[in-house]
Design a protein around this motif. Structure first.
Motif, short mmCIF file in Angstrom:
data_model
loop_
_atom_site.label_atom_id
_atom_site.label_comp_id
_atom_site.label_asym_id
_atom_site.label_seq_id
_atom_site.Cartn_x
_atom_site.Cartn_y
_atom_site.Cartn_z
N LEU A 203 14.23 12.48 29.77
CA LEU A 203 14.18 11.18 30.42
C LEU A 203 15.19 11.09 31.55
CD1 LEU A 203 13.92 8.89 27.25
CD2 LEU A 203 12.10 10.02 28.53
N HIS A 204 14.70 10.76 32.74
CA HIS A 204 15.56 10.62 33.92
C HIS A 204 15.18 9.39 34.73
CE1 HIS A 204 17.32 14.52 33.10
NE2 HIS A 204 16.10 14.97 32.88
N CYS A 205 14.72 8.35 34.05
CA CYS A 205 14.29 7.12 34.72
C CYS A 205 15.32 6.02 34.50
CB CYS A 205 12.92 6.68 34.22
SG CYS A 205 12.81 6.50 32.42
N PRO A 206 15.33 5.01 35.36
CA PRO A 206 16.26 3.89 35.18
C PRO A 206 15.82 3.00 34.04
CG PRO A 206 14.80 3.45 37.03
CD PRO A 206 14.52 4.86 36.59
N LEU A 207 16.74 2.16 33.57
CA LEU A 207 16.41 1.18 32.55
C LEU A 207 16.09 -0.15 33.23
CD1 LEU A 207 16.28 0.20 29.60
CD2 LEU A 207 18.74 -0.27 29.76
N ASN A 208 14.92 -0.66 32.96
CA ASN A 208 14.54 -1.98 33.46
C ASN A 208 13.57 -2.60 32.46
OD1 ASN A 208 11.91 -0.84 34.07
ND2 ASN A 208 12.78 -0.05 35.99
N LEU A 209 12.98 -3.72 32.81
CA LEU A 209 12.09 -4.41 31.87
C LEU A 209 10.88 -3.56 31.50
CD1 LEU A 209 12.15 -8.04 33.33
CD2 LEU A 209 13.33 -7.19 31.29
N ILE A 230 14.95 14.45 24.99
CA ILE A 230 16.28 14.47 25.58
C ILE A 230 16.48 13.23 26.43
CG2 ILE A 230 17.87 15.74 27.09
CD1 ILE A 230 17.20 17.28 24.55
N ASN A 231 17.60 12.54 26.24
CA ASN A 231 17.88 11.35 27.04
C ASN A 231 19.30 11.40 27.60
OD1 ASN A 231 17.86 8.86 28.26
ND2 ASN A 231 17.88 7.67 26.36
N THR A 232 19.39 11.58 28.91
CA THR A 232 20.69 11.52 29.60
C THR A 232 20.70 10.37 30.60
OG1 THR A 232 19.87 13.15 31.20
CG2 THR A 232 21.19 13.99 29.36
N SER A 233 19.81 9.42 30.42
CA SER A 233 19.66 8.33 31.39
C SER A 233 20.31 7.05 30.89
CB SER A 233 18.18 8.11 31.71
OG SER A 233 18.03 7.18 32.75
N ARG A 234 19.59 6.25 30.12
CA ARG A 234 20.13 5.02 29.54
C ARG A 234 19.64 4.90 28.10
NH1 ARG A 234 23.32 5.34 32.88
NH2 ARG A 234 23.95 3.83 34.49
N GLY A 235 20.53 4.43 27.23
CA GLY A 235 20.26 4.44 25.80
C GLY A 235 19.04 3.65 25.38
N ALA A 236 18.83 2.49 26.00
CA ALA A 236 17.75 1.61 25.55
C ALA A 236 16.37 2.06 26.01
CB ALA A 236 18.02 0.18 26.02
N LEU A 237 16.27 3.24 26.60
CA LEU A 237 14.94 3.82 26.83
C LEU A 237 14.30 4.20 25.49
CD1 LEU A 237 15.66 6.18 29.86
CD2 LEU A 237 14.55 3.94 29.92
N ILE A 238 15.14 4.40 24.48
CA ILE A 238 14.67 4.79 23.15
C ILE A 238 15.05 3.71 22.14
CG2 ILE A 238 14.89 6.48 21.29
CD1 ILE A 238 15.65 8.56 23.39
N LYS A 239 14.09 3.27 21.35
CA LYS A 239 14.39 2.35 20.26
C LYS A 239 14.89 3.18 19.09
CE LYS A 239 12.61 -1.63 17.73
NZ LYS A 239 11.46 -2.53 17.52
N THR A 240 16.17 3.09 18.82
CA THR A 240 16.80 4.00 17.87
C THR A 240 16.19 3.94 16.48
OG1 THR A 240 18.87 3.69 19.10
CG2 THR A 240 19.02 4.75 16.95
#
Length: 330
Positions: A203-209, A230-240
């Motif tokens: 994941l390499h996208c920004p976090l937005n709505l 793999i997520n090195t962008s923003r945490g809330a891209l994934i619902k933990t």
């Protein structure tokens, strides 16, 4: 110009002071984060400098406006933690560091992949205890695997190029397609096809709505069983909580994260003598196929140099009334 620098760590002071050697800007450092409850610390300052876990919502914006703050300068590329619309209404400028070292973050994403796959973190601890067994250390060849990349900005492009070097088939999704990547043979596809065909997703996208919880229970049901995420962008891209369920049922085979949706209470702090009150991250840390790093993807000398240079340039441009090339606009 008098500037209050929040969420300060030793490296922030070191690199900002290094490039502010002429003391053009009066920098005052605060270890505390900036949020609606700490805006009083910015009293008497014209500008504030913040990082990824400072929260500048509409309430904070209003308080900053009332004490005379005219500029919010982020030491990061992402700006999802600032209410840009509220700042605009108060005529407070918001600036950022749009690019510092795309390679730093991209290389860290690759490090997460290699570590999870070849289990070098486990081997390191084993060998220190004179255990040279290969039991449970089998990995897989990256060569020939399909890697799905979501977000092909500067970091995404750097990551794609690295994975091509490993001999991977790289597919991508972005609302804006990169002609540079297409020329290299990278195929843009739909999200559904990317989920279905990828052995590894980064994941390499920004976090937005639109991207918040991009990976939730519905998404995990669509990915290839056993996929590495793999997520090195923003945490809330994934619902933990949904990622934990996907790990438990084997739909998610590996998870490597350098960001976490509730990281502001954890990351950048030494909590080794504390009780962690976050049950979700405690659960994540219990999985053998999960690797967590504390938002260190940007943490290279080259990146820190560029962050400091651009941050200080933003202050100068604002102070001198120049074109604000790094201004965040709606």
């Amino acid at each position: 110009m008098k500037i209050a620098v929040f969420s300060t760590k030793p490296h922030d002071r070191e690199y900002l002071d290094k490039f502010n050697s002429n003391n053009r800007h009066q920098l005052t450092y605060f270890e505390a984060p900036l949020n609606a409850d700490t805006t009083n610390l910015a009293l008497g300052f014209e500008a504030v400098c913040i990082f990824v876990n400072d929260k500048i919502d509409a309430v904070a914006i209003d308080k900053l406006f009332k004490i005379g703050v005219k500029l919010i300068d982020l030491r990061s590329a992402g700006f999802n933690n600032v209410d840009i619309e509220a700042a605009k209404k108060k005529n407070i400028k918001v600036m950022r560091v749009p690019a510092y070292s795309p390679e730093a973050v991209a290389e860290h994403a690759v490090a997460l992949i290699l570590t999870l796959n070849r289990k070098t973190h486990k081997v390191y601890n084993r060998v220190r205890e004179s255990n040279f067994s290969l039991e449970n250390l089998i990995g897989f060849n990256l060569h020939g695997k399909t890697v799905g990349v979501i977000g092909t900005g500067k970091i995404g492009v750097a990551f794609c190029q690295i994975m091509l070097g490993f001999g991977c088939k790289v597919i991508a999704y972005d609302i804006t397609e990169s002609e540079k990547l297409k020329e290299k043979g990278i195929e843009y596809t739909t999200l559904v096809d990317l989920f279905k065909n990828s052995d590894i997703i980064s994941l390499h996208c920004p976090l937005n709505l639109k991207t918040k919880y991009l990976f939730d229970i519905k998404t995990f049901s669509k990915v290839k069983k056993g996929v590495m995420l793999i997520n090195t962008s923003r945490g809330a891209l994934i619902k933990t909580s949904d990622a934990i369920d996907a790990l438990k049922n084997g739909q998610l085979g590996y998870l490597g994260i350098d960001v976490y949706e509730q990281e502001e209470n954890l990351f950048f702090n030494d909590l080794s003598e504390s009780i962690i009150k976050d049950d979700l991250i405690e659960r994540l840390m219990a999985f053998h196929n999960v690797l967590i790093t504390p938002h260190q993807g940007f943490f290279t000398k080259e990146a820190l140099n560029q962050i400091a240079i651009t941050t200080l340039k933003n202050f100068t441009d604002f102070e001198e009334g120049l074109l604000l090339e790094n201004e965040v606009k709606l």
